[in-house]
Write a protein that holds these residues in place. Structure first.
Motif, short mmCIF file in Angstrom:
data_model
loop_
_atom_site.label_atom_id
_atom_site.label_comp_id
_atom_site.label_asym_id
_atom_site.label_seq_id
_atom_site.Cartn_x
_atom_site.Cartn_y
_atom_site.Cartn_z
N ARG A 138 0.85 -1.19 0.00
CA ARG A 138 0.00 0.00 0.00
C ARG A 138 0.88 1.23 0.00
NH1 ARG A 138 -2.73 -3.65 3.32
NH2 ARG A 138 -1.60 -2.98 5.17
N GLU A 178 2.55 3.87 3.15
CA GLU A 178 2.36 3.24 4.45
C GLU A 178 3.68 3.26 5.23
OE1 GLU A 178 -0.24 0.12 4.23
OE2 GLU A 178 0.27 -0.82 6.13
N GLU A 179 3.56 3.38 6.56
CA GLU A 179 4.75 3.41 7.41
C GLU A 179 4.76 2.21 8.35
OE1 GLU A 179 4.59 7.32 9.21
OE2 GLU A 179 5.98 8.08 7.69
N TYR A 218 7.16 1.79 4.24
CA TYR A 218 6.98 0.39 3.82
C TYR A 218 7.83 0.09 2.59
CZ TYR A 218 4.28 -3.86 2.57
OH TYR A 218 3.90 -5.15 2.27
N HIS A 271 4.40 -6.17 10.63
CA HIS A 271 3.48 -5.08 10.30
C HIS A 271 2.21 -5.60 9.63
CE1 HIS A 271 2.07 -1.17 8.91
NE2 HIS A 271 1.98 -1.68 7.70
#
Length: 334
Positions: free
Chosen positions: A29, A32-33, A58, A80
């Motif tokens: 995605r 995202e982090e 990400y 995650h």
């Protein structure tokens, strides 16, 4: 194209990461982090020395996994996505069943030495990964730096030295005492992508030599022909009771044929269409395109209408009658 002991289950070491990469891309995605846990940061083997508790993009962690096989980044992404690495391994096994793999996974990195895979397992994973161009953008790099959020940098070197060879655009390598030296390598040539998998070699040079020899052989002997493209006109067919005499037909799907070089001109193509009559609509199935190779092997793809087929109106029928009448009268006058 060529195989030897393709189904033998062998220790796979870090080749396990290819399956992890597939899940990482399938769950990718944008923007995202990921917060790195202490457990992920402590992973051994190849790593980029992530800071525990720090937050990373990400995509940046994914790049580290693909580029240099960073175990800490792989563990961070696994946690995650599914909470724990164990839960991630369960998802790996579910996806493996869907792909028809014989392998069973226990972690995201391959550090758990008991895991085994066959060359065919790895090939199937590599095929699935081929749907993601970004994977090859990452795995085709040789040297670079991983920039941490604190500003420090970690050097990344791709252990797959074949990426410095023309046309070879990546995949993965692994090695351990039990697994020996392993590699999955990809060569892109025109529309074709060839994949070589080598497991259990005695030294690093041997795996590279065998993989390169296999890829070079395939590229020299075979070519991939684009016969039909989805939605693109292939020909035309006639229709009964329609406004027009002919209507376009298009391929329902892409059709590619792998053949030996020199046999490209020996392919016989034939449109096998159903008899159609108005009304019909664009996208309706109307037959198939059949391609017969010189050796008799047959490939085919479905055909669909490229335009609506409308019934002839009373006005158009009357106009045709008048046209024929006028032509007859003109011949009589002459």
């Amino acid at each position: 194209l060529e195989e030897e002991n393709a189904d033998e289950q062998l220790p796979a070491a870090g080749m396990i990461r290819l399956m992890s990469c597939l899940l990482f891309f399938e769950n990718f995605r944008e923007n995202e982090e990921v917060r790195v846990s202490a457990a992920a940061a402590k992973k051994t083997g190849t790593r980029v020395f992530l800071d525990a508790g720090a937050v990373y993009p990400y995509e940046k962690l994914l790049e580290a996994v693909v580029w240099c096989g960073a175990n800490d980044a792989a563990a961070a992404l696994a946690e995650h996505l599914f909470g724990t690495e164990e839960a991630f391994a369960e998802e790996m096994n579910k996806r493996a069943a869907e792909l028809g793999l014989s392998a069973k996974f226990a972690d995201a990195t391959g550090l758990f030495e008991e895991q085994r895979m066959s060359a065919r397992d790895i090939f199937k994973i590599a095929q699935a990964l081929s749907a993601y161009p970004k994977f090859f953008q990452m795995s085709g790099n040789y040297m670079g730096s991983f920039l941490h959020m604190s500003g420090r940098e970690t050097e990344m070197v791709n252990p797959n030295r074949l990426v410095r060879t023309e046309k070879i655009d990546g995949m993965a390598t692994a090695s351990s005492k039990t697994a020996g030296y392993c590699i999955a390598a990809s060569l892109k040539s025109g529309q074709a992508r060839y994949i070589a998998v080598v497991l259990g070699e005695k030294d690093s040079n041997s795996r590279f030599q065998r993989a390169l020899a296999g890829l070079s052989f395939a590229d020299a002997k075979y070519t991939l022909l684009g016969i039909a493209k989805k939605g693109v006109k292939i020909g035309r067919i006639s229709a009964l009771g329609a406004e027009e005499e002919y209507y376009p037909v298009c391929a329902a799907e892409d059709l590619f044929i792998l053949c030996e070089r020199g046999q490209e001109n020996g392919i016989k193509k034939e449109i096998m269409a159903d008899e159609i009559s108005a009304p019909m609509f664009a996208g309706d199935a109307v037959g198939r395109l059949v391609c017969t190779m010189a050796d008799g092997e047959v490939f085919e793809v479905g055909l669909i209408l490229g335009a609506d087929v409308r019934e002839r109106s009373f006005g158009s029928v009357l106009g045709e009658i008048l046209k024929r009448f006028l032509c007859t009268e003109m011949r009589t006058v002459r």
